[in-house]
Design a protein around this motif. Structure first.
Motif, PDB file in Angstrom:
ATOM      1  N   LEU A  88       0.834  -1.197   0.000  1.00  0.00           N
ATOM      2  CA  LEU A  88       0.000   0.000   0.000  1.00  0.00           C
ATOM      3  C   LEU A  88       0.869   1.247   0.000  1.00  0.00           C
ATOM      4  CD1 LEU A  88      -2.654  -1.019   2.703  1.00  0.00           C
ATOM      5  CD2 LEU A  88      -2.751  -1.379   0.225  1.00  0.00           C
ATOM      6  N   ILE A  89       0.295   2.322  -0.510  1.00  0.00           N
ATOM      7  CA  ILE A  89       0.968   3.603  -0.482  1.00  0.00           C
ATOM      8  C   ILE A  89      -0.073   4.676  -0.180  1.00  0.00           C
ATOM      9  CG2 ILE A  89       0.758   3.885  -2.995  1.00  0.00           C
ATOM     10  CD1 ILE A  89       3.439   5.442  -2.835  1.00  0.00           C
ATOM     11  N   TYR A  96      -7.152  15.802   0.175  1.00  0.00           N
ATOM     12  CA  TYR A  96      -7.462  14.391   0.399  1.00  0.00           C
ATOM     13  C   TYR A  96      -6.260  13.657   1.016  1.00  0.00           C
ATOM     14  CZ  TYR A  96     -11.281  15.206  -2.924  1.00  0.00           C
ATOM     15  OH  TYR A  96     -12.386  15.704  -3.561  1.00  0.00           O
ATOM     16  N   VAL A  97      -6.590  12.579   1.702  1.00  0.00           N
ATOM     17  CA  VAL A  97      -5.613  11.560   2.086  1.00  0.00           C
ATOM     18  C   VAL A  97      -6.079  10.275   1.421  1.00  0.00           C
ATOM     19  CG1 VAL A  97      -4.552  10.267   3.957  1.00  0.00           C
ATOM     20  CG2 VAL A  97      -5.116  12.689   4.285  1.00  0.00           C
ATOM     21  N   ILE A  98      -5.244   9.732   0.511  1.00  0.00           N
ATOM     22  CA  ILE A  98      -5.653   8.611  -0.325  1.00  0.00           C
ATOM     23  C   ILE A  98      -4.714   7.431  -0.089  1.00  0.00           C
ATOM     24  CG2 ILE A  98      -6.086   7.825  -2.691  1.00  0.00           C
ATOM     25  CD1 ILE A  98      -6.531  10.722  -3.488  1.00  0.00           C
ATOM     26  N   VAL A  99      -5.283   6.237   0.007  1.00  0.00           N
ATOM     27  CA  VAL A  99      -4.520   4.995   0.113  1.00  0.00           C
ATOM     28  C   VAL A  99      -4.668   4.250  -1.207  1.00  0.00           C
ATOM     29  CG1 VAL A  99      -4.321   2.757   1.268  1.00  0.00           C
ATOM     30  CG2 VAL A  99      -4.717   4.834   2.615  1.00  0.00           C
ATOM     31  N   GLY A 117      -7.731   5.242  -5.921  1.00  0.00           N
ATOM     32  CA  GLY A 117      -7.429   4.904  -4.544  1.00  0.00           C
ATOM     33  C   GLY A 117      -8.628   5.111  -3.651  1.00  0.00           C
ATOM     34  N   VAL A 118      -8.413   4.834  -2.377  1.00  0.00           N
ATOM     35  CA  VAL A 118      -9.467   4.973  -1.378  1.00  0.00           C
ATOM     36  C   VAL A 118      -9.191   6.234  -0.571  1.00  0.00           C
ATOM     37  CG1 VAL A 118     -10.585   3.932   0.618  1.00  0.00           C
ATOM     38  CG2 VAL A 118      -9.732   2.482  -1.248  1.00  0.00           C
ATOM     39  N   VAL A 119     -10.151   7.157  -0.605  1.00  0.00           N
ATOM     40  CA  VAL A 119     -10.017   8.388   0.170  1.00  0.00           C
ATOM     41  C   VAL A 119     -10.359   8.086   1.627  1.00  0.00           C
ATOM     42  CG1 VAL A 119     -10.834  10.739   0.480  1.00  0.00           C
ATOM     43  CG2 VAL A 119     -10.587   9.819  -1.826  1.00  0.00           C
ATOM     44  N   ALA A 152      -7.419   2.766   7.434  1.00  0.00           N
ATOM     45  CA  ALA A 152      -6.779   2.648   6.129  1.00  0.00           C
ATOM     46  C   ALA A 152      -7.711   2.108   5.052  1.00  0.00           C
ATOM     47  CB  ALA A 152      -5.541   1.753   6.239  1.00  0.00           C
ATOM     48  N   LYS A 153      -8.926   1.675   5.426  1.00  0.00           N
ATOM     49  CA  LYS A 153      -9.812   1.053   4.434  1.00  0.00           C
ATOM     50  C   LYS A 153     -10.995   1.939   4.056  1.00  0.00           C
ATOM     51  CE  LYS A 153      -8.643  -3.662   5.818  1.00  0.00           C
ATOM     52  NZ  LYS A 153      -9.163  -4.982   6.291  1.00  0.00           N
TER      53      LYS A 153
END
Length: 828
Positions: A88-89, A96-99, A117-119, A152-153
């Motif tokens: 993951l990164i 935004y914070v995106i994974v 990605g997932v916000v 994180a999800k």
């Protein structure tokens, strides 16, 4: 993007065997002062403001950079996950914070689709740092003065940590303590949190005058290392019971100067081959330049042991834990055992590098094929560069001829060759002088008084048969010297290997009626007696358990500087400020030999028996003397006050470029040719008395002159590995304790934690070689374990500064001596 071939030219000063600029990226905006990321095979950085560029660091030409788009504002922080699969990164900006799932994104690209990605966070503010938890389930986001704990999800704030007074610059998860997070801030402090409950566990005071910028957690030593904007490193212990105490403070700029001075003074640098170095010896000289700042941008583990494993001898320093220190001027490798620099990679020394001053950097944690990757952003230009550093080549270029060549003669405390006929230790020259001295004690032969051979004398030439008056020189009976029933038991036992050092207080003794300093203490080899030299001109011998009345040895006219036992425990040697040396008979407490003021022009700082009681070593001024002696305590009835003991100076040895020898040490328990001397010029000098000259000089061993050298001698009750006897300790006021290896002439470990700013506090090593004791000015004694730089036990209860310590040779016990004349005994 430019190719590495276009940027690296060895003739211009860039040696590709050490550092190679693999790729350079141009950005539309400046990417300085952002968090970059490196994993085992990838590096990630912002590009053109809101693009996330992920680069495969392998040499596979088919792997093209992956560009991920999802942010509207400029990306300010990037971090990889802790797990390899899925990798993951996380990228963060003010919107935004995106994974991102890297494998899923690559699959989408191959399918011709846009990766998404997932916000997990929205509009949190200016994000300076992000970090995944060890299980990749939580992300810590440092935005402004707060830390947001995000799932994180999905988009959910698990906790919000408030308490810092300035922007939080870094946060790391503790791997051995569950739910623990450590953060540093521009408010110049660090905090320890329970991020599940949001509780603040610990808050430090203001550490330094400059903002804290970087943070690293050392799992092996359970410590945190933080770096600030002026090049300072601070290390704190997270072990239970240590109360987050500071282990050591390191000034990287000063260590850099010391490193360049050390290399510049070495005569071996002229022999370094051009094929194995990145720059000439002229480039190694430290140039005085004015730098506006020296920020510690990144701290990361340096994987150097694997790189050197097959190339260099397995010295202890090669296995020590090291860290990368990334700064705006270059990369530094620092040894975490002795807190000294191992190598320096200055960007300006490689003229072909595109970036000479870095604004941000990230370094790979583990080496791949002996090489690590580093990604840099320029401080003044819109450039990002990927460097590949060969760690072994970097170390070899700067230290191969200093420590790793193996061509120089290896020194050893244990005598490994036969005595040379020209050695000052050879006794053939002194055989006629001292070897037949025992004939003096034989009875006088009858001689004729008349001319006839058959007529004997009247007997006046023979000793009288009656016992004449003999004055009592000591009022103490012989029984005051303990013969000890316990000694018979102890001599048959081996020194036990203690699981813990002696820390339990047992007894306190005051050495004199008036307050007087205990200048030196030493146990006898059998562990039955403890000799104490006092500032009131007397020498005392206590029982090892500090019971009973001590034997008094009086005669000096000044403070007793040093005391030493003979190997057979029958004699004591003492030196004093009155410029005299005395050898005492332990049984009678009378001086068997006295060397007066006419022989020495300065006070005798150190004196001891040497070479299994064959010689005496003493230091006076800038020289130390090798003396051959003969002791005879028998009395002539007509010349009863004239001593029959004699002493002869064999040779004097002068220490290089010093005014006074501050400490002298040698092994008497077994045959050794090595003598260690420390001078007022802060240097250590090693003398080989088999050859009869100086063998090595260590300049600037401490920041001040060394006041004590303590060798790892073991005892008659304890055995260690042969190589362990090559270790020795030095200490100086205000500069802690250093552990040295005679084979490498390197400081292998540094011990910090005790206080020694005004008084020279003594040190001692246990017979098993596992523990180190030190005095301190805070009325405590400290015990260190050999493999840890911070103390493990603090012994309280003293009424004044502890200035001397000694371990018992036959049983685990520790005696401390204070400035006000008190002895404390500690048992396991």
């Amino acid at each position: 993007m430019e190719s590495p071939e276009d940027l690296c030219f060895p003739e211009e000063g860039c040696d590709s065997s050490i550092v190679l600029e693999k790729q350079v990226f141009g950005s539309q905006v400046s990417e300085s002062h952002v968090q970059l990321a490196c994993s085992l095979h990838y590096c990630a950085f912002p590009l053109n403001g809101n693009e996330l560029c992920i680069l495969d660091t392998t040499d596979d030409p088919e792997h093209q950079p992956l560009h991920l788009i999802g942010h509207h504002h400029s990306i300010t922080a990037v971090a990889f996950g802790s797990k390899v699969s899925p990798l993951l990164i996380c990228s963060a900006s003010s919107d935004y914070v995106i994974v991102w799932d890297l494998d899923a994104c690559m699959k989408k690209v191959l399918e011709g689709l846009m990766p998404q990605g997932v916000v997990i966070g929205t509009l949190l503010g200016m994000v300076l740092y992000v970090r995944f938890s060890p299980d990749d389930q939580t992300v810590a986001v440092c935005a402004g003065n707060r830390i947001y704990m995000l799932n994180a999800k999905d988009e959910a704030i698990l906790a919000e940590l408030e308490g810092h007074l300035a922007p939080v610059t870094a946060a790391e998860f503790c791997t051995w303590e569950k739910n623990i997070l450590i953060s540093v801030s521009e408010d110049r402090s660090f905090k320890v949190w329970d991020y599940c409950t949001g509780l603040l566990i610990y808050q430090s005071a203001v550490i330094t005058a400059f903002p804290l910028l970087s943070l690293f957690i050392d799992d092996e030593n359970k410590q945190i290392i933080t770096g600030c904007a002026d090049g300072q490193l601070w290390i704190f212990s997270l072990s239970r019971g240590h109360q987050y105490r500071c282990v050591v403070h390191i000034n990287v700029q000063k260590e850099r100067e010391k490193f360049y001075n050390k290399i510049g003074k070495s005569e071996h640098l002229d022999q370094i081959q051009n094929s194995s170095k990145a720059y000439t010896s002229n480039d190694l000289r430290y140039e005085e330049t004015v730098e506006s700042s020296f920020p510690v941008l990144q701290i990361e583990h340096c994987d150097k042991s694997a790189n050197l494993e097959d190339e260099v001898p397995s010295f202890s320093y090669a296995n020590a834990r090291c860290l990368w220190i990334g700064s705006s001027t270059g990369l530094f490798i620092i040894n975490m055992a002795n807190f000294e620099l191992e190598a320096i990679l200055h960007f300006r020394d490689f003229s072909a590098l595109s970036i000479q001053s870095a604004g941000s950097c990230a370094i790979m944690k583990k080496a791949v094929s002996g090489k690590v990757c580093c990604v840099l952003t320029s401080m003044f230009e819109n450039r990002i560069a990927l460097l590949e550093v060969n760690v072994a080549a970097l170390l070899r270029s700067q230290q191969n001829e200093l420590h790793l060549s193996g061509k120089e003669k290896r020194l050893s405390v244990i005598a490994r060759c036969s005595l040379l006929p020209t050695s000052p230790l050879c006794l053939k020259k002194e055989k006629n002088i001292l070897g037949n001295r025992k004939d003096i004690k034989s009875s006088v032969k009858d001689q004729p008084l008349v001319f006839h051979n058959k007529i004997k004398s009247s007997g006046y030439t023979s000793a009288p048969q009656m016992t004449m008056f003999s004055p009592k020189m000591n009022t103490k009976p012989k029984s005051s010297v303990p013969k000890g029933k316990k000694s018979n038991k102890r001599r048959n036992e081996e020194y036990p290997l203690p699981k813990s050092p002696p820390t339990k207080f047992e007894r306190q003794v005051t050495v004199a009626d008036k307050s007087t300093s205990v200048c030196c203490i030493q146990y006898s080899g059998d562990g039955e007696l403890l000799a104490c030299g006092l500032a009131d001109k007397t020498l005392l011998a206590f029982k090892s358990n500090l019971t009973g009345t001590p034997t008094v040895y009086s005669g000096h006219d000044g403070a007793v500087n040093s005391v030493g036992w003979s190997l057979d425990n029958h004699w004591l040697v003492s030196s004093s400020e009155d410029r005299t040396l005395r050898i005492w008979s332990v049984s009678s407490a009378e001086p068997a030999l006295c060397l007066g003021k006419e022989l020495f022009h300065k006070p005798i700082r150190s004196a001891q028996f040497y070479y299994i009681d064959t010689f005496i070593l003493l230091s006076c001024g800038a020289e130390f003397y090798l003396l051959r002696y003969y002791l005879d305590t028998s009395k002539d009835e007509f010349k009863r006050y004239k001593s029959k003991s004699i002493c002869k100076s064999i040779q004097k040895f002068r220490m290089t470029s010093t005014v006074e020898i501050s400490s002298l040490s040698a092994v008497n328990e077994f045959y050794s040719y090595i003598v260690l001397a420390a001078g007022s010029n802060r240097a250590l000098e090693v003398f080989d008395l088999n050859v009869g000259c100086s063998a090595a000089v260590i300049t600037d061993a401490h920041s001040r002159s060394v006041h004590q050298i303590c060798q790892n001698k073991g005892s008659a009750f304890s055995s260690q590995q042969c190589e362990a006897y090559n270790l020795f300790l030095t200490t100086a006021i205000g500069d802690g304790i250093k552990l040295w290896d005679l084979r490498t002439l390197r400081c292998e470990r540094r011990f910090e934690g005790h206080s020694s700013r005004c008084h020279p506090c003594g040190i001692a090593v246990s017979p098993c070689g596992q523990f180190i004791a030190s005095g301190s000015e805070d009325k405590c004694a400290y015990i260190y374990e050999k493999h840890s730089s911070t103390y493990s036990h603090k012994l309280t209860g003293h009424t004044e500064s502890v200035i001397n310590v000694a371990f018992g040779p036959s049983f685990p016990q520790l005696t401390t001596a204070t400035l006000d004349g008190k002895l404390h005994l500690f048992l396991p």
